[in-house]
Scaffold this motif. Structure first.
Motif, PDB file in Angstrom:
ATOM      1  N   ARG A  51      20.401-103.314  18.659  1.00 34.97           N
ATOM      2  CA  ARG A  51      20.917-101.961  18.441  1.00 34.97           C
ATOM      3  C   ARG A  51      22.202-101.795  19.229  1.00 34.97           C
ATOM      4  N   PRO A  52      23.220-101.114  18.679  1.00 33.61           N
ATOM      5  CA  PRO A  52      23.190-100.456  17.387  1.00 33.61           C
ATOM      6  C   PRO A  52      23.147-101.487  16.256  1.00 33.61           C
ATOM      7  N   ASN A  53      22.640-101.045  15.134  1.00 36.22           N
ATOM      8  CA  ASN A  53      22.582-101.914  13.971  1.00 36.22           C
ATOM      9  C   ASN A  53      23.886-101.746  13.192  1.00 36.22           C
ATOM     10  N   PHE A  54      24.830-102.646  13.474  1.00 33.98           N
ATOM     11  CA  PHE A  54      26.137-102.523  12.808  1.00 33.98           C
ATOM     12  C   PHE A  54      26.006-102.721  11.297  1.00 33.98           C
ATOM     13  N   ASP A  55      25.027-103.521  10.863  1.00 37.62           N
ATOM     14  CA  ASP A  55      24.867-103.724   9.409  1.00 37.62           C
ATOM     15  C   ASP A  55      24.626-102.391   8.708  1.00 37.62           C
ATOM     16  N   LEU A  56      23.834-101.537   9.346  1.00 38.49           N
ATOM     17  CA  LEU A  56      23.542-100.236   8.736  1.00 38.49           C
ATOM     18  C   LEU A  56      24.828 -99.410   8.634  1.00 38.49           C
ATOM     19  N   LEU A  57      25.623 -99.436   9.693  1.00 31.72           N
ATOM     20  CA  LEU A  57      26.854 -98.640   9.698  1.00 31.72           C
ATOM     21  C   LEU A  57      27.855 -99.195   8.682  1.00 31.72           C
ATOM     22  N   VAL A  58      27.926-100.524   8.585  1.00 31.08           N
ATOM     23  CA  VAL A  58      28.834-101.140   7.609  1.00 31.08           C
ATOM     24  C   VAL A  58      28.352-100.829   6.189  1.00 31.08           C
ATOM     25  N   SER A  59      27.038-100.810   5.981  1.00 33.73           N
ATOM     26  CA  SER A  59      26.536-100.463   4.629  1.00 33.73           C
ATOM     27  C   SER A  59      26.941 -99.052   4.260  1.00 33.73           C
ATOM     28  N   ALA A  60      27.152 -98.207   5.277  1.00 32.05           N
ATOM     29  CA  ALA A  60      27.553 -96.827   4.988  1.00 32.05           C
ATOM     30  C   ALA A  60      29.074 -96.709   4.897  1.00 32.05           C
ATOM     31  N   GLY A  61      29.761 -97.841   4.855  1.00 26.73           N
ATOM     32  CA  GLY A  61      31.197 -97.822   4.579  1.00 26.73           C
ATOM     33  C   GLY A  61      32.095 -97.857   5.802  1.00 26.73           C
ATOM     34  N   PHE A  62      31.521 -97.862   7.003  1.00 26.16           N
ATOM     35  CA  PHE A  62      32.380 -97.898   8.198  1.00 26.16           C
ATOM     36  C   PHE A  62      32.971 -99.300   8.354  1.00 26.16           C
TER      37      PHE A  62
ATOM     38  N   THR B 289      36.822-102.628  14.055  1.00 27.63           N
ATOM     39  CA  THR B 289      36.168-103.275  15.187  1.00 27.63           C
ATOM     40  C   THR B 289      34.876-102.507  15.494  1.00 27.63           C
ATOM     41  N   ASP B 290      34.051-103.098  16.354  1.00 29.18           N
ATOM     42  CA  ASP B 290      32.804-102.411  16.721  1.00 29.18           C
ATOM     43  C   ASP B 290      33.110-101.020  17.273  1.00 29.18           C
ATOM     44  N   ALA B 291      34.137-100.960  18.148  1.00 30.08           N
ATOM     45  CA  ALA B 291      34.467 -99.671  18.781  1.00 30.08           C
ATOM     46  C   ALA B 291      34.941 -98.666  17.731  1.00 30.08           C
ATOM     47  N   GLN B 292      35.726 -99.134  16.769  1.00 27.82           N
ATOM     48  CA  GLN B 292      36.213 -98.208  15.726  1.00 27.82           C
ATOM     49  C   GLN B 292      35.051 -97.700  14.865  1.00 27.82           C
ATOM     50  N   ILE B 293      34.130 -98.604  14.572  1.00 25.22           N
ATOM     51  CA  ILE B 293      32.975 -98.203  13.748  1.00 25.22           C
ATOM     52  C   ILE B 293      32.181 -97.117  14.483  1.00 25.22           C
ATOM     53  N   ILE B 294      31.955 -97.335  15.767  1.00 24.52           N
ATOM     54  CA  ILE B 294      31.144 -96.367  16.520  1.00 24.52           C
ATOM     55  C   ILE B 294      31.870 -95.030  16.629  1.00 24.52           C
ATOM     56  N   GLU B 295      33.157 -95.092  16.932  1.00 23.92           N
ATOM     57  CA  GLU B 295      33.894 -93.829  17.080  1.00 23.92           C
ATOM     58  C   GLU B 295      33.913 -93.044  15.772  1.00 23.92           C
ATOM     59  N   ALA B 296      34.136 -93.743  14.663  1.00 19.16           N
ATOM     60  CA  ALA B 296      34.191 -93.043  13.370  1.00 19.16           C
ATOM     61  C   ALA B 296      32.808 -92.493  13.001  1.00 19.16           C
ATOM     62  N   ALA B 297      31.770 -93.283  13.245  1.00 15.44           N
ATOM     63  CA  ALA B 297      30.410 -92.812  12.897  1.00 15.44           C
ATOM     64  C   ALA B 297      30.031 -91.617  13.763  1.00 15.44           C
ATOM     65  N   ALA B 298      30.429 -91.657  15.043  1.00 15.49           N
ATOM     66  CA  ALA B 298      30.083 -90.537  15.934  1.00 15.49           C
ATOM     67  C   ALA B 298      30.720 -89.239  15.437  1.00 15.49           C
ATOM     68  N   LYS B 299      31.923 -89.361  14.877  1.00 17.03           N
ATOM     69  CA  LYS B 299      32.622 -88.150  14.403  1.00 17.03           C
ATOM     70  C   LYS B 299      32.070 -87.653  13.075  1.00 17.03           C
TER      71      LYS B 299
ATOM     72  N   ALA C 255      29.341 -89.095  11.051  1.00 17.57           N
ATOM     73  CA  ALA C 255      27.942 -89.296  10.639  1.00 17.57           C
ATOM     74  C   ALA C 255      27.055 -89.475  11.876  1.00 17.57           C
ATOM     75  N   PRO C 256      27.003 -88.449  12.756  1.00 19.34           N
ATOM     76  CA  PRO C 256      26.269 -88.627  14.020  1.00 19.34           C
ATOM     77  C   PRO C 256      24.777 -88.923  13.830  1.00 19.34           C
ATOM     78  N   ARG C 257      24.195 -88.380  12.777  1.00 18.62           N
ATOM     79  CA  ARG C 257      22.767 -88.654  12.568  1.00 18.62           C
ATOM     80  C   ARG C 257      22.562 -90.128  12.191  1.00 18.62           C
ATOM     81  N   LEU C 258      23.489 -90.648  11.394  1.00 18.15           N
ATOM     82  CA  LEU C 258      23.392 -92.071  11.019  1.00 18.15           C
ATOM     83  C   LEU C 258      23.562 -92.943  12.267  1.00 18.15           C
ATOM     84  N   LEU C 259      24.468 -92.533  13.161  1.00 18.83           N
ATOM     85  CA  LEU C 259      24.673 -93.317  14.389  1.00 18.83           C
ATOM     86  C   LEU C 259      23.387 -93.313  15.228  1.00 18.83           C
ATOM     87  N   LYS C 260      22.720 -92.153  15.278  1.00 19.27           N
ATOM     88  CA  LYS C 260      21.439 -92.105  16.027  1.00 19.27           C
ATOM     89  C   LYS C 260      20.430 -93.073  15.397  1.00 19.27           C
ATOM     90  N   ALA C 261      20.408 -93.094  14.063  1.00 16.52           N
ATOM     91  CA  ALA C 261      19.478 -94.024  13.393  1.00 16.52           C
ATOM     92  C   ALA C 261      19.824 -95.465  13.761  1.00 16.52           C
TER      93      ALA C 261
END
Ligand code: SUG
Length: 441
Positions: free
Chosen positions: A68-79, A82-92, A94-100
């Protein structure tokens, strides 16, 4: 008959344990949503519970936390990025998806798989089917990594059969051992496997989700090669689900010949008892212990998690021991019931309270935190030895937890890209103690 032991594989609580409010129908998850969690304390509590049970002479295993975090899940959602960019964008966005993606829910290993010991299966192997956990997104992402862990631990395919998750469709909703109980005379003898489902495939229900279908339970029983006359399929009551029993193990627990359950656990209690009695004929004398609604209101049973206890045969104890969460002691009706239970001369002779409060606040008691695997001595020798605990290994794991886990985690902290690295490093250090480096990212 082979001598067999119940080995409890507890989930090693991961560094991203947090209160995400992700589980509809789980009252504790909803009530504590957004609170500050303490992953370090959570993991230490879990490890202390294991140490306590080992001190009583029981064999203890662990299953590692999932990546965790499961980057595959975040990438499947289109993010992307880099890892940091994915997390920052998801936090802004899709915060519930980031929690998942960060959920440490694999700690509740009662939902990792359904297990049938070799005494019950037609090919004489121990069978495990990974649960698809398809009802909740944060849990539905677990199964591929859970299967990878199980394959690493139970690698000998002459002794073990690992089945991947059932199809990810509502008709096959499967939450694993939390909706399954094995009853028997002694662990190494043939037993009766009880599967509890909340709905039929294709049936639409209202109220809180029913997370297990009869089709899923029957499919697992077929894959494991269980005897039809020793398998029982029983419907969980709608009243229990709507009161917050999102899994059957919130209202019932069984061990050896004993089933301890709430009066509202099953849709038709008399029919369920009759079916179990019939299936156990010639094997053992079934001992039902029903807790009346008048003694313990269903709301108290669920708040105190009386039934989400481990029911154990401990060396030196002639009757079973119930390892209940401290919340059961703190709740008047359940504490009083436990006192009467022990005095009653029935099959349960002792109650021990365990502090797993961090997990409890997400709806996970002592029974959620463990996957029971009944194993012969040959099977114990054949599994990966690094996951079998002794005091030194518990000390080592606690050392890693003290060094690498935060003692404060709010959902907003998940937006910090450095936290992803911390989680990876912590998990790698744990995997190295367990001699499971092959599971590193
Ligand atoms: O699936 N809680 C888990 C609790 C699982 C308990 N397991 C058994 N009864 N066997 C669940 O509801 C809460 C996570 C959150 O809200 O952050 C959660 O997933």
């Amino acid at each position: 008959m082979n001598v067999a032991h119940e080995v409890n594989f507890d989930g090693l609580i991961g560094p991203s344990h947090n209160y995400g409010g992700l589980s509809d129908g789980n009252l504790a998850s909803a009530a504590n949503s957004g609170d500050i969690a303490n992953p370090r304390e959570a993991a230490l509590q879990g490890l202390e519970k294991m140490r306590m049970l080992m001190g009583h002479g029981l064999i203890q295993g662990v299953l590692p936390p999932l990546p965790r975090p499961n980057f595959d899940l975040l990438v499947s959602a289109g993010f992307r990025g880099t890892d940091a960019q994915i997390i920052e964008a998801a936090a802004k966005t899709a915060p519930r998806l980031l929690k998942a993606a960060y959920s440490a829910s694999s700690m509740w290993t009662a939902n990792a798989a359904t297990v049938s010991p070799s005494a019950d299966t037609d090919d004489g192997r121990l069978h495990l089917t990974t649960a698809n956990l398809s009802t909740m997104l944060h849990r539905a992402q677990e199964h591929p990594d859970t299967t990878a862990s199980l394959v690493s631990i139970f690698a000998d395919d002459e002794k073990f059969a690992i089945h991947g998750a059932l199809p990810m469709n509502p008709d096959f909703s499967d939450e694993g051992a939390a909706n399954h109980v094995r009853l028997c005379g002694s662990h190494g003898e043939k037993g009766v496997e009880l599967f509890v489902f909340g709905r039929e495939a294709g049936e639409s229900t209202t109220g809180f989700p029913a997370r297990q279908t009869r089709l899923a339970s029957e499919s697992v029983a077929r894959a494991h090669g269980l005897k039809s006359d020793r398998s029982v399929f029983v419907r969980q009551s709608r009243a229990a689900i709507d009161a917050g029993a999102f899994h059957n193990d919130v209202v019932s627990v069984g061990a050896l010949d004993t089933l301890f359950f709430h009066e509202l656990a099953f849709e038709d209690t008399d029919a369920a008892m009759e079916a179990i009695r019939k299936a156990s004929a010639g094997l053992f004398e079934f001992q039902p212990v029903m807790v009346p609604l008048a003694d313990v209101p269903i709301e108290d049973a669920i708040r105190a998690y009386l039934f989400n206890s481990q029911l154990l045969k401990m060396p030196g104890e002639d009757r079973l021991v119930l390892v209940a969460p401290t919340e059961t002691e703190d709740t008047e009706s359940t504490r009083a019931y436990c006192e009467r239970l022990v005095d009653s001369n029935g099959p349960i002779g002792k109650v021990i309270y365990a502090d797993v409060r961090q997990s409890m606040r997400n709806g996970g008691g002592p029974a959620c935190l463990r996957l029971r695997v009944v194993m012969t001595e040959d099977e114990i020798d054949a599994c990966h030895q690094g996951v079998l605990m002794d005091d030194e290994t518990i000390d080592e794991l606690q050392g890693v937890v003290r060094k690498t886990y935060r003692d404060r985690l709010a959902p907003s902290d998940l937006a910090d890209p450095d936290f992803a690295d911390e989680c990876r490093e912590a998990r790698e250090a744990l995997l190295s103690v367990l001699d499971l480096e092959g599971l590193c990212w």
